[in-house]
Design a protein around this motif. Structure first.
Motif, PDB file in Angstrom:
ATOM      1  N   LEU A   1      -8.620  -8.210  -0.156  1.00  0.00           N
ATOM      2  CA  LEU A   1      -9.179  -7.014   0.475  1.00  0.00           C
ATOM      3  C   LEU A   1     -10.463  -6.605  -0.241  1.00  0.00           C
ATOM      4  CD1 LEU A   1      -8.779  -4.753   2.566  1.00  0.00           C
ATOM      5  CD2 LEU A   1      -7.362  -3.551   0.893  1.00  0.00           C
ATOM      6  N   ALA A   2     -10.414  -6.614  -1.568  1.00  0.00           N
ATOM      7  CA  ALA A   2     -11.591  -6.257  -2.358  1.00  0.00           C
ATOM      8  C   ALA A   2     -12.742  -7.210  -2.047  1.00  0.00           C
ATOM      9  CB  ALA A   2     -11.258  -6.278  -3.844  1.00  0.00           C
ATOM     10  N   ALA A   3     -12.418  -8.478  -1.801  1.00  0.00           N
ATOM     11  CA  ALA A   3     -13.459  -9.472  -1.512  1.00  0.00           C
ATOM     12  C   ALA A   3     -14.235  -9.101  -0.249  1.00  0.00           C
ATOM     13  CB  ALA A   3     -12.847 -10.863  -1.363  1.00  0.00           C
ATOM     14  N   LEU A   4     -13.521  -8.595   0.776  1.00  0.00           N
ATOM     15  CA  LEU A   4     -14.194  -8.152   2.006  1.00  0.00           C
ATOM     16  C   LEU A   4     -15.209  -7.059   1.675  1.00  0.00           C
ATOM     17  CD1 LEU A   4     -11.632  -7.639   4.945  1.00  0.00           C
ATOM     18  CD2 LEU A   4     -13.367  -9.419   4.711  1.00  0.00           C
ATOM     19  N   LEU A   5     -14.770  -6.145   0.840  1.00  0.00           N
ATOM     20  CA  LEU A   5     -15.580  -4.996   0.447  1.00  0.00           C
ATOM     21  C   LEU A   5     -16.819  -5.461  -0.312  1.00  0.00           C
ATOM     22  CD1 LEU A   5     -15.025  -1.892   0.575  1.00  0.00           C
ATOM     23  CD2 LEU A   5     -14.175  -2.051  -1.751  1.00  0.00           C
ATOM     24  N   VAL A   6     -16.592  -6.364  -1.249  1.00  0.00           N
ATOM     25  CA  VAL A   6     -17.658  -6.815  -2.145  1.00  0.00           C
ATOM     26  C   VAL A   6     -18.659  -7.682  -1.399  1.00  0.00           C
ATOM     27  CG1 VAL A   6     -18.126  -8.302  -4.112  1.00  0.00           C
ATOM     28  CG2 VAL A   6     -16.301  -6.594  -4.222  1.00  0.00           C
TER      29      VAL A   6
ATOM     30  N   GLN B   1      -7.030   5.882  -6.532  1.00  0.00           N
ATOM     31  CA  GLN B   1      -6.082   4.992  -5.853  1.00  0.00           C
ATOM     32  C   GLN B   1      -6.800   3.797  -5.226  1.00  0.00           C
ATOM     33  OE1 GLN B   1      -2.885   5.232  -6.268  1.00  0.00           O
ATOM     34  NE2 GLN B   1      -3.150   7.155  -7.376  1.00  0.00           N
ATOM     35  N   ALA B   2      -8.028   4.012  -4.742  1.00  0.00           N
ATOM     36  CA  ALA B   2      -8.775   2.910  -4.136  1.00  0.00           C
ATOM     37  C   ALA B   2      -9.090   1.846  -5.186  1.00  0.00           C
ATOM     38  CB  ALA B   2     -10.064   3.431  -3.509  1.00  0.00           C
ATOM     39  N   GLN B   3      -9.421   2.292  -6.410  1.00  0.00           N
ATOM     40  CA  GLN B   3      -9.700   1.324  -7.475  1.00  0.00           C
ATOM     41  C   GLN B   3      -8.451   0.503  -7.813  1.00  0.00           C
ATOM     42  OE1 GLN B   3     -11.753   4.213  -9.768  1.00  0.00           O
ATOM     43  NE2 GLN B   3     -13.604   2.946  -9.983  1.00  0.00           N
ATOM     44  N   ARG B   4      -7.313   1.187  -7.802  1.00  0.00           N
ATOM     45  CA  ARG B   4      -6.039   0.503  -8.047  1.00  0.00           C
ATOM     46  C   ARG B   4      -5.790  -0.552  -6.959  1.00  0.00           C
ATOM     47  NH1 ARG B   4      -0.387   3.989  -7.779  1.00  0.00           N
ATOM     48  NH2 ARG B   4       1.023   2.232  -7.444  1.00  0.00           N
TER      49      ARG B   4
ATOM     50  N   PHE C   1       0.813  -1.225   0.000  1.00  0.00           N
ATOM     51  CA  PHE C   1       0.000   0.000   0.000  1.00  0.00           C
ATOM     52  C   PHE C   1       0.845   1.273   0.000  1.00  0.00           C
ATOM     53  CE2 PHE C   1      -2.165  -3.515   2.122  1.00  0.00           C
ATOM     54  CZ  PHE C   1      -3.151  -3.731   1.163  1.00  0.00           C
ATOM     55  N   VAL C   2       2.171   1.068   0.023  1.00  0.00           N
ATOM     56  CA  VAL C   2       3.060   2.232   0.031  1.00  0.00           C
ATOM     57  C   VAL C   2       2.879   3.037  -1.260  1.00  0.00           C
ATOM     58  CG1 VAL C   2       5.488   2.939  -0.051  1.00  0.00           C
ATOM     59  CG2 VAL C   2       4.751   1.216   1.622  1.00  0.00           C
ATOM     60  N   ALA C   3       2.913   2.355  -2.407  1.00  0.00           N
ATOM     61  CA  ALA C   3       2.848   3.085  -3.683  1.00  0.00           C
ATOM     62  C   ALA C   3       1.520   3.832  -3.853  1.00  0.00           C
ATOM     63  CB  ALA C   3       3.105   2.126  -4.845  1.00  0.00           C
ATOM     64  N   PRO C   4       0.359   3.172  -3.681  1.00  0.00           N
ATOM     65  CA  PRO C   4      -0.891   3.942  -3.875  1.00  0.00           C
ATOM     66  C   PRO C   4      -1.081   5.076  -2.877  1.00  0.00           C
ATOM     67  CG  PRO C   4      -1.348   1.637  -3.255  1.00  0.00           C
ATOM     68  CD  PRO C   4       0.104   1.731  -3.530  1.00  0.00           C
ATOM     69  N   LEU C   5      -0.704   4.872  -1.621  1.00  0.00           N
ATOM     70  CA  LEU C   5      -0.901   5.950  -0.639  1.00  0.00           C
ATOM     71  C   LEU C   5       0.093   7.092  -0.871  1.00  0.00           C
ATOM     72  CD1 LEU C   5      -1.836   3.851   2.485  1.00  0.00           C
ATOM     73  CD2 LEU C   5      -3.167   5.764   1.597  1.00  0.00           C
TER      74      LEU C   5
ATOM     75  N   ALA D   1     -20.412  -3.911  -9.731  1.00  0.00           N
ATOM     76  CA  ALA D   1     -21.591  -3.138  -9.342  1.00  0.00           C
ATOM     77  C   ALA D   1     -21.540  -2.848  -7.842  1.00  0.00           C
ATOM     78  CB  ALA D   1     -22.864  -3.908  -9.693  1.00  0.00           C
ATOM     79  N   ALA D   2     -21.134  -3.853  -7.060  1.00  0.00           N
ATOM     80  CA  ALA D   2     -21.056  -3.671  -5.604  1.00  0.00           C
ATOM     81  C   ALA D   2     -20.025  -2.595  -5.268  1.00  0.00           C
ATOM     82  CB  ALA D   2     -20.682  -4.992  -4.939  1.00  0.00           C
ATOM     83  N   VAL D   3     -18.872  -2.673  -5.939  1.00  0.00           N
ATOM     84  CA  VAL D   3     -17.828  -1.682  -5.684  1.00  0.00           C
ATOM     85  C   VAL D   3     -18.324  -0.279  -6.044  1.00  0.00           C
ATOM     86  CG1 VAL D   3     -15.543  -0.889  -6.423  1.00  0.00           C
ATOM     87  CG2 VAL D   3     -15.912  -3.303  -5.870  1.00  0.00           C
ATOM     88  N   SER D   4     -18.993  -0.190  -7.188  1.00  0.00           N
ATOM     89  CA  SER D   4     -19.489   1.129  -7.611  1.00  0.00           C
ATOM     90  C   SER D   4     -20.481   1.679  -6.602  1.00  0.00           C
ATOM     91  CB  SER D   4     -20.196   1.050  -8.965  1.00  0.00           C
ATOM     92  OG  SER D   4     -19.323   0.543  -9.922  1.00  0.00           O
ATOM     93  N   ARG D   5     -21.332   0.791  -6.098  1.00  0.00           N
ATOM     94  CA  ARG D   5     -22.342   1.240  -5.155  1.00  0.00           C
ATOM     95  C   ARG D   5     -21.680   1.750  -3.863  1.00  0.00           C
ATOM     96  NH1 ARG D   5     -25.112  -2.995  -5.602  1.00  0.00           N
ATOM     97  NH2 ARG D   5     -24.472  -3.812  -3.598  1.00  0.00           N
TER      98      ARG D   5
END
Lengths: 233, 233
Positions: free
Chosen positions: B190-195, B179-182, B85-89, B209-213
Motif C-alpha cells: 500500500l505504501a508503495a502505491l503512495l510513494v 495511524q497512517a504512518q503505522r 486495518f482493524v487495529a489502526p482504525l 521524503a515522498a511520504v513526508s511530502r
C-alpha cells in the motif's frame, strides 16, 4: 391507486389524523431501530456479521427516509409527527437491551415481526398511498431469513439456549404490548384506525374487546415466529 | 474503462496487492465510520439532526457494500482484506471519541477530508475500475456542506468555541497521521502505491521524503477544511 376508501390524509378526519400518527410512529420506530441495530452490531462475533447487521440498519434508515418524505409531502413536520412516540419506543428499547449477539438477533426478529403485524393491521384503513408505503417498508424477507437461520444454528449447537432465548422473546413481546397499550390510550386517532379494523370481525364488540382481540392475534403470530427460529413459545 | 495502466488487481504485482489493501482499508474505514456516526447521532440536539446523521451513516454503509462487493469480484475475502486495518482504525476512533455533538460533526468532516485526500492520492496508481469506485465513494458534497454550515453557525453563536474546536481538529489530524504512518510501515504494498505517486514530483527523493511530502500536502488540505468550518488552524 385512486380507487379505495375516500379518506385521504389531507382531510381533517379521524382517519387522516390516524394516518399521520401511523406514519410518525413508524418513522420514529425505523429511526430508533436503525440506531439500536447499529449499536447491537458491535456485539457481532465477526466482521462479516457486523457488515451484515450494518446493512440491515441502513435499510431501516432508508425506510425512515421514505416515511419522513411522505410526511413532508402531506404538509406535516416529520419531527412533530414522531414526537408523541419517542417516549414509548425509547422505553421499549431501554427495557429490552440485548446482552448478547443472539439476544440482539432475536430482538430484531421479534421486534420487526410485532411491529409489522401491528402496522399492517393499522394500514388497512389508511389511504391507498400510505398503505402501499407501509407495506413496502415492511417487506424485508431476506433479513428475517438470515436471522432465523443464525438463531436456529446457535440453538442446534447449544440446545440450552432455546429456553433462555424463548424467555427473552416473551419479555420482548410483553414489553411491546405494554407500550402499545400506552400508545393506544394516548393517541385516540391511531387507536380508532385499529379498532375500526378490528370491529369488522364483530360489530357488537366495544373498543377494548377489539383491541384485546387484535393483541391476541399479534400474540399468535409471535408464536409462529418463535417456531421459525427453533424456539418454543 | 479498458484503457489506462496495464496492471489489474488480478495480477500478483505490488500494485495489485496494494489495491487489495486500499479496498480493504477503505471498506473497513467506511464500516467503522458507519458505526461511529450512528453512535454519535445520539448526541444530536434534535430529531431532525438525528435523522440527518442517520442518513450520513447509511451512506457510509452503502460505500462499504460497494467496496465489499468489489473485493468479492476480485476473488478476495473482504474480511481478510479488512483485517490488517482493524487495529489502526479502531485505535484512531478510540483516541478521538467526541464529547459533544459539535466535536462529532468536526470529526466527521475532518476525518472524511483526510481520508478522502489519502484515498484519492493512493487511487491514482490503481487500476481504472478501482480508481472510479474509490472516487465515486468519496464524492459526498452535500454532507460536507451540511456539516460546515452547522459548525459555522455554532461558532458564530459562541465565538469561544472556535479555539476549542480548532484544537480538537488538530488532535484528530495528529492521531490520523500517526495511524497512517503505522499503516504505511506495516503494509509495504500500500505504501508503495503512495510513494510511487509521490515520486512523480521528484524522482530523486527517497520513500520517506515522498511520504513526508504527501503528509504535508494532506495537512495543507486540512487547513483549508478548517477555514471552511470557520475555524483557524
Amino acid at each position: 391507486m385512486t380507487s379505495g376508501p375516500a379518506q385521504t390524509p389531507s382531510e381533517d378526519t379521524t382517519a387522516a389524523r390516524g394516518v399521520v400518527d401511523l406514519l410518525g410512529l413508524l418513522a420514529y420506530a425505523e429511526l430508533v431501530s436503525f440506531f439500536r441495530l447499529a449499536d447491537d452490531a458491535e456485539l457481532a462475533p465477526s466482521l462479516a456479521d457486523k457488515g451484515e447487521l450494518a446493512g440491515f440498519a441502513a435499510t431501516e434508515q432508508g425506510h425512515y427516509q421514505r416515511l419522513h418524505d411522505r410526511l413532508v409531502e402531506l404538509g406535516v413536520a416529520p419531527e412533530a409527527a414522531m414526537e408523541p412516540f419517542v417516549a414509548p419506543l425509547d422505553a421499549w428499547h431501554a427495557r429490552t437491551e440485548p446482552q448478547s449477539w443472539l439476544e440482539s438477533l432475536v430482538k430484531a426478529y421479534v421486534g420487526d415481526g410485532i411491529a409489522g403485524d401491528f402496522y399492517r393491521q393499522v394500514a388497512v384503513l389508511a389511504d391507498d398511498e400510505t398503505r402501499e408505503l407501509v407495506t413496502g417498508v415492511l417487506s424485508e424477507e431476506g433479513r428475517a431469513g438470515f436471522i432465523a437461520k443464525k438463531v436456529q444454528q446457535a440453538v442446534a449447537d447449544d440446545p440450552k439456549l432455546a429456553g433462555r432465548l424463548a424467555l427473552w422473546a416473551r419479555r420482548l413481546v410483553g414489553e411491546a404490548l405494554s407500550q402499545a397499550q400506552r400508545v393506544a390510550a394516548e393517541r385516540p386517532h391511531l387507536a380508532a384506525l385499529l379498532v375500526t379494523e378490528g370491529a369488522e370481525d364483530n360489530a357488537e364488540s366495544g373498543d377494548l374487546a377489539a383491541v384485546s382481540r387484535i393483541f391476541a392475534r399479534l400474540t399468535d403470530a409471535h408464536s409462529a415466529r418463535l417456531k421459525a427460529m427453533g424456539l418454543s413459545s
